[in-house]
Design a protein around this motif. Structure first.
Motif, mmCIF file in Angstrom:
data_model
loop_
_atom_site.group_PDB
_atom_site.id
_atom_site.type_symbol
_atom_site.label_atom_id
_atom_site.label_comp_id
_atom_site.label_asym_id
_atom_site.label_seq_id
_atom_site.Cartn_x
_atom_site.Cartn_y
_atom_site.Cartn_z
ATOM 1 N N ASP A 185 -9.250 0.591 63.723
ATOM 2 C CA ASP A 185 -9.894 0.053 63.451
ATOM 3 C C ASP A 185 -9.392 -1.705 64.443
ATOM 4 O OD1 ASP A 185 -11.649 1.172 61.144
ATOM 5 O OD2 ASP A 185 -9.752 1.307 59.874
ATOM 6 N N VAL A 186 -8.314 -1.453 64.518
ATOM 7 C CA VAL A 186 -7.812 -2.359 64.931
ATOM 8 C C VAL A 186 -7.319 -2.548 66.201
ATOM 9 C CG1 VAL A 186 -6.276 -4.885 64.489
ATOM 10 C CG2 VAL A 186 -7.545 -3.568 62.823
ATOM 11 N N LEU A 187 -7.484 -3.176 66.604
ATOM 12 C CA LEU A 187 -7.035 -2.885 68.634
ATOM 13 C C LEU A 187 -6.448 -4.767 68.276
ATOM 14 C CD1 LEU A 187 -7.013 -1.363 71.063
ATOM 15 C CD2 LEU A 187 -8.738 -2.914 72.417
ATOM 16 N N VAL A 188 -4.952 -4.426 69.144
ATOM 17 C CA VAL A 188 -3.993 -5.201 69.201
ATOM 18 C C VAL A 188 -4.110 -5.694 70.968
ATOM 19 C CG1 VAL A 188 -2.095 -6.531 68.364
ATOM 20 C CG2 VAL A 188 -2.875 -5.398 66.821
ATOM 21 N N ALA A 189 -4.354 -7.113 70.893
ATOM 22 C CA ALA A 189 -4.076 -7.663 72.609
ATOM 23 C C ALA A 189 -3.987 -8.350 73.106
ATOM 24 C CB ALA A 189 -5.494 -6.833 73.044
ATOM 25 N N THR A 190 -3.453 -8.533 74.049
ATOM 26 C CA THR A 190 -3.285 -9.515 74.849
ATOM 27 C C THR A 190 -4.202 -10.057 75.855
ATOM 28 O OG1 THR A 190 -2.044 -8.354 76.815
ATOM 29 C CG2 THR A 190 -0.850 -8.763 75.513
ATOM 30 N N ASP A 191 -4.321 -11.343 76.831
ATOM 31 C CA ASP A 191 -5.194 -10.804 77.242
ATOM 32 C C ASP A 191 -6.020 -9.946 78.351
ATOM 33 O OD1 ASP A 191 -6.308 -12.944 76.183
ATOM 34 O OD2 ASP A 191 -5.012 -15.105 77.314
ATOM 35 N N ARG B 197 4.278 -5.913 68.224
ATOM 36 C CA ARG B 197 5.182 -6.238 66.728
ATOM 37 C C ARG B 197 4.294 -6.289 65.943
ATOM 38 N NH1 ARG B 197 8.214 -11.238 67.614
ATOM 39 N NH2 ARG B 197 10.478 -9.513 68.744
ATOM 40 N N LEU B 198 3.085 -6.530 66.467
ATOM 41 C CA LEU B 198 1.829 -7.105 65.496
ATOM 42 C C LEU B 198 1.309 -6.060 64.962
ATOM 43 C CD1 LEU B 198 0.048 -8.441 63.756
ATOM 44 C CD2 LEU B 198 -1.279 -8.933 65.410
ATOM 45 N N SER B 199 0.756 -5.137 66.379
ATOM 46 C CA SER B 199 0.462 -4.219 65.642
ATOM 47 C C SER B 199 1.666 -3.033 64.919
ATOM 48 C CB SER B 199 -0.114 -2.768 67.554
ATOM 49 O OG SER B 199 -0.083 -1.695 66.984
ATOM 50 N N ARG B 200 2.540 -2.852 64.991
ATOM 51 C CA ARG B 200 2.956 -1.858 64.800
ATOM 52 C C ARG B 200 3.433 -2.454 63.113
ATOM 53 N NH1 ARG B 200 8.745 -1.756 67.018
ATOM 54 N NH2 ARG B 200 8.289 -4.157 65.856
ATOM 55 N N GLY B 201 3.787 -3.792 63.117
ATOM 56 C CA GLY B 201 3.665 -4.088 61.727
ATOM 57 C C GLY B 201 2.238 -3.651 60.568
ATOM 58 N N LEU B 202 0.863 -3.952 61.314
ATOM 59 C CA LEU B 202 -0.189 -3.640 60.974
ATOM 60 C C LEU B 202 0.013 -1.981 59.855
ATOM 61 C CD1 LEU B 202 -2.989 -5.652 62.664
ATOM 62 C CD2 LEU B 202 -1.846 -6.170 60.302
ATOM 63 N N GLU B 203 0.695 -1.331 60.915
ATOM 64 C CA GLU B 203 0.387 0.047 60.746
ATOM 65 C C GLU B 203 1.006 0.144 59.553
ATOM 66 O OE1 GLU B 203 0.054 2.914 64.952
ATOM 67 O OE2 GLU B 203 1.562 1.278 64.702
ATOM 68 N N GLN B 204 2.268 -0.617 59.652
ATOM 69 C CA GLN B 204 3.073 -0.530 58.255
ATOM 70 C C GLN B 204 2.438 -1.122 57.356
ATOM 71 O OE1 GLN B 204 6.692 -1.976 59.665
ATOM 72 N NE2 GLN B 204 7.370 -0.522 60.691
ATOM 73 N N GLU B 205 1.255 -1.370 57.422
ATOM 74 C CA GLU B 205 1.247 -2.157 56.248
ATOM 75 C C GLU B 205 -0.464 -0.830 56.174
ATOM 76 O OE1 GLU B 205 0.403 -4.767 54.050
ATOM 77 O OE2 GLU B 205 1.807 -5.945 55.309
ATOM 78 N N GLY B 206 -0.574 0.491 56.791
ATOM 79 C CA GLY B 206 -1.177 1.386 57.037
ATOM 80 C C GLY B 206 -2.325 1.096 57.345
ATOM 81 N N MET B 207 -2.483 0.136 57.979
ATOM 82 C CA MET B 207 -3.703 0.302 58.514
ATOM 83 C C MET B 207 -3.636 1.533 60.100
ATOM 84 S SD MET B 207 -4.308 -4.391 58.106
ATOM 85 C CE MET B 207 -4.081 -4.936 56.734
ATOM 86 N N LYS B 208 -4.986 1.147 60.482
ATOM 87 C CA LYS B 208 -5.053 2.207 61.950
ATOM 88 C C LYS B 208 -4.963 1.262 63.071
ATOM 89 C CE LYS B 208 -8.321 4.612 60.135
ATOM 90 N NZ LYS B 208 -9.571 5.878 60.537
ATOM 91 N N ALA B 209 -3.989 1.465 63.130
ATOM 92 C CA ALA B 209 -4.334 -0.190 64.474
ATOM 93 C C ALA B 209 -3.059 0.105 65.687
ATOM 94 C CB ALA B 209 -2.847 -1.281 63.927
ATOM 95 N N SER B 210 -3.818 -0.410 66.843
ATOM 96 C CA SER B 210 -2.830 0.360 68.174
ATOM 97 C C SER B 210 -2.958 -1.320 69.088
ATOM 98 C CB SER B 210 -3.636 1.541 68.731
ATOM 99 O OG SER B 210 -3.156 1.615 69.844
ATOM 100 N N ALA B 211 -2.166 -1.056 69.819
ATOM 101 C CA ALA B 211 -1.801 -2.125 71.143
ATOM 102 C C ALA B 211 -2.090 -1.943 72.460
ATOM 103 C CB ALA B 211 -0.445 -3.105 70.395
#
Length: 496
Positions: free
Chosen positions: A314-320, A277-291
Motif C-alpha cells: 500500500d505504501v511505497l517509501v522512496a527517496t528521490d 526506517r520509516l518503511s520499517r516503522g510503518l510495517e510495525q504499525e501493521g501497514m503494507k509498506a516497502s522502501a
DNA sequence: AAAAAAT
C-alpha cells in the motif's frame, strides 16, 4: 534556435487521433490493444515533428505521455527506413534511448516493446545492478532499439556486445537529470561513438543554461516543444502541509495513512536510511509498506516497485530515485515525509499524483527547522500552500519503538548502525573505512562509488523537471482509489 | 544537508 512555436495551445486532444499521423497499421494496432486512440498534447506536437526527421528539444510535465511522443514516431521511422538502412553490421542498433535511472529505463522499454509488438523491431533494455550476461546475449542476437542507462551501455560497448555505429536516432530522456547526476562525460563518450548524421531528441524538464548548452552542442536546428508551463504544479493536485515536531513526523505519517486507510501512496524521504526506517516503522504499525532507494539491490528495487504496482504494497517509501519519471499509475496521494532540499524536487514528487487529468492530494510533513525549505518551495511554485491541522493526531499515540520516536537522542552509534544493517537497505557509514573491507553482507551491487566525490553542493543550482512515460491514457491497475478521502482528511480547509 | 549511476 527553434522555428516552431513553443507553448502552443494544441487542439483539444479529443479531436486528434493516432490514426491521423500516418503511423503504420502495426503501430496503430498496438495502440488499439491498449485502448489508446487520442494523443496527449505533447504527443500531438511531437509525433509529426519527429516523423519529419527534425531534432527536438522537448519539455513536458510529468504524466504528459512523453514516452509515446517519441517512441511511436521512432518506431515508425525505423519501419519506414528498414530497407534503406539495411546494414552489414552485426548489431545494427538504430535507435538509442538514454535515461538517468534504471527504473525509468525499464519503464521506457516496456512502453517501446508494447508499441512495437506487432512489428519485427526488437527493443531491449540494459542497465546496471544486474547480471550483464543475459543483456549481452540479447544484444548479440541483434536489436534495433536499445534503452539504456549510460554506464552499463558503455560497459557493453567496451565488451563489444553492441556497436553504436549505426545509430540513426538518439533520445536523451530526462537530460537535465542526467546532467545533475554527472552523466555528461558518459554522454559525451557515447555520442562520440554515434554517426555524425543522426536525429536527436532531447527531453528535459527545464531549459536551464546547462541544458541549453547541451542542446546547442548535440542538437541540430531543433524544434522546441513545450507543454505546460515550467514551474507549474499540476492544477489538479490539492496541496497541504502539516507542521509537527521533528520527532513526531513518523507518527504523523502513520496517522495520515491510518486515518483514511490510504492505499497506493508514495511517501518521500530525503535519505535512504530515513526511507528504510520509516518503511520499517510503518510495517510495525501493521501497514503494507516497502522502501525503494539506491542502496537496495536492483532486485529489491524492482520487487518493491512491482509489488506496489500490483497492489500488494500500500505504501511505497522512496527517496528521490522515484521522484521523477516513474509511471506509477496515477496515485491518489503523495506524502512528503521530508520536504525536499531542492524545491524543484517538490514539484517532481507531487507530480506522482494528479496525473492524466485526475485529481490528487499532496501532503507534506515539516517541522520548525524546515520553514526555509517550505518558503523556497512556495517561491518556486508561486503559491502559498495551505497549512493544515492534523485532526485527532496525538503524537506518540502508538507505542514508541525507537529513540527517535521518544524524541530522545540516538543510542550509541554502534547500535544504530547494527539496526540499519539489519534493514537491508542501509548503506555503509558515510565516512567509510578502508576500501576493500569485506562487507558483512557480501557485495552490494547498488553500493556507493568511491572513486570520486560528487560535489553536489558546489554545483550551480540546477532546476530539474519531470518527465514521464505515462502513456496516452493511464491504465490503472488499482481499481478504486480513495481520492476523496484525503480531501476529507484535510477537513474544512479551504482551497487556496 | 542528498540521491543517482559501471564494476
Amino acid at each position: 534556435m527553434s522555428d516552431i512555436e513553443s507553448t502552443v495551445q494544441p487542439a483539444a486532444p479529443a479531436q486528434v487521433r493516432f490514426s491521423d499521423f500516418g503511423l503504420s497499421p502495426d503501430i496503430l494496432r498496438a495502440l488499439t490493444d491498449q485502448g489508446y486512440e487520442h494523443p496527449t498534447p505533447i504527443q500531438a506536437q511531437a509525433i509529426p515533428v519527429v516523423l519529419q526527421g527534425r531534432d527536438v528539444m522537448g519539455a513536458a510535465q510529468t504524466g504528459t505521455g512523453k514516452t509515446a511522443g517519441f517512441s511511436l514516431p521512432i518506431i515508425q521511422l525505423l519501419l519506414a527506413h528498414a530497407n534503406a538502412s539495411m546494414s552489414p553490421a552485426r548489431h545494427p542498433v538504430r535507435a538509442l534511448i538514454l535515461t538517468p535511472t534504471r527504473e525509468l529505463a525499464v519503464q521506457v522499454a516496456e512502453n517501446v516493446q508494447a508499441y512495437s509488438r506487432h512489428t519485427p523491431l526488437r527493443a531491449t533494455v540494459v542497465y546496471g545492478g544486474v547480471d550483464i550476461k543475459p543483456q549481452a546475449a540479447i544484444m548479440r542476437g541483434g536489436v534495433e532499439i536499445v534503452i539504456a542507462t549510460p554506464g552499463r551501455l558503455l560497459d557493453h560497448v567496451e565488451q563489444k556486445n553492441i556497436s553504436l555505429s549505426q545509430v540513426q536516432m538518439l533520445v536523451m530522456d530526462e537530460a537535465d537529470r542526467m546532467l545533475d547526476m554527472g552523466f555528461l562525460p558518459d554522454l559525451q563518450r557515447i555520442i562520440n561513438m554515434l554517426p555524425k548524421v543522426r536525429q536527436n531528441l532531447m527531453f528535459s524538464a527545464t531549459f536551464s543554461p546547462e541544458i541549453k548548452r547541451l542542446a546547442s552542442t548535440f542538437l541540430t536546428d531543433p524544434v522546441t516543444i513545450e507543454v505546460a508551463r515550467s514551474n507549474a504544479t499540476a492544477d489538479k493536485v490539492t496541496q497541504v502541509v502539516y507542521k509537527v515536531n521533528e520527532e513526531h513526523k513518523r507518527d504523523a505519517v502513520a496517522h495520515i495513512l491510518r486515518a483514511r486507510e490510504l492505499k497506493q501512496v508514495i511517501v518521500f524521504s530525503n535519505t535512504k536510511i530515513g526511507a528504510s526506517r520509516l518503511s520499517r516503522g510503518l510495517e510495525q504499525e501493521g501497514m503494507k509498506a516497502s522502501a525503494i532507494h539506491g542502496d537496495k539491490t536492483q532486485q529489491e528495487r524492482m520487487a518493491a516497485l512491482e509489488a506496489f504496482k500490483r497492489g500488494e504494497i500500500d505504501v511505497l517509501v522512496a527517496t528521490d530515485v522515484a521522484a521523477r519519471g516513474l509511471d506509477i499509475s496515477d496515485l491518489p496521494c503523495v506524502i512528503n515525509y521530508d520536504l525536499p532540499y531542492n524545491a524543484e524536487d517538490y514539484v517532481h514528487r507531487i507530480g506522482r499524483t494528479g496525473r492524466a487529468g485526475a485529481s490528487g492530494d499532496a501532503i507534506s510533513i515539516y517541522s520548525e527547522k524546515d520553514e526555509r525549505l517550505l518558503a523556497d518551495i512556495e517561491k518556486l511554485i508561486k503559491q502559498t500552500i495551505k497549512r493544515g491541522e492534523l485532526e485527532g493526531f496525538r503524537p506518540g499515540a502508538s507505542a514508541p519503538r525507537s529513540f527517535e520516536d521518544r524524541g530522545e537522542r540516538r543510542p550509541p552509534r554502534r547500535d544504530a548502525e547494527r539496526a540499519e544493517r539489519a534493514d537491508r537497505g542501509a548503506s555503509a557509514p558515510a565516512s567509510n573505512g578502508p576500501a576493500g573491507r569485506p562487507s558483512e553482507r557480501g557485495p552490494r551491487p547498488g553500493g556507493p562509488r568511491r572513486d570520486k566525490v560528487d560535489p553536489w553542493f558546489l554545483k550551480p543550482y540546477e532546476p530539474v523537471r519531470s518527465s514521464s512515460p505515462a502513456p496516452v491514457a493511464t491504465t490503472s491497475s488499482s481499481p478504486s482509489k480513495p481520492k476523496g478521502q484525503v480531501a476529507a482528511l484535510l477537513g474544512g480547509l479551504r482551497k487556496e
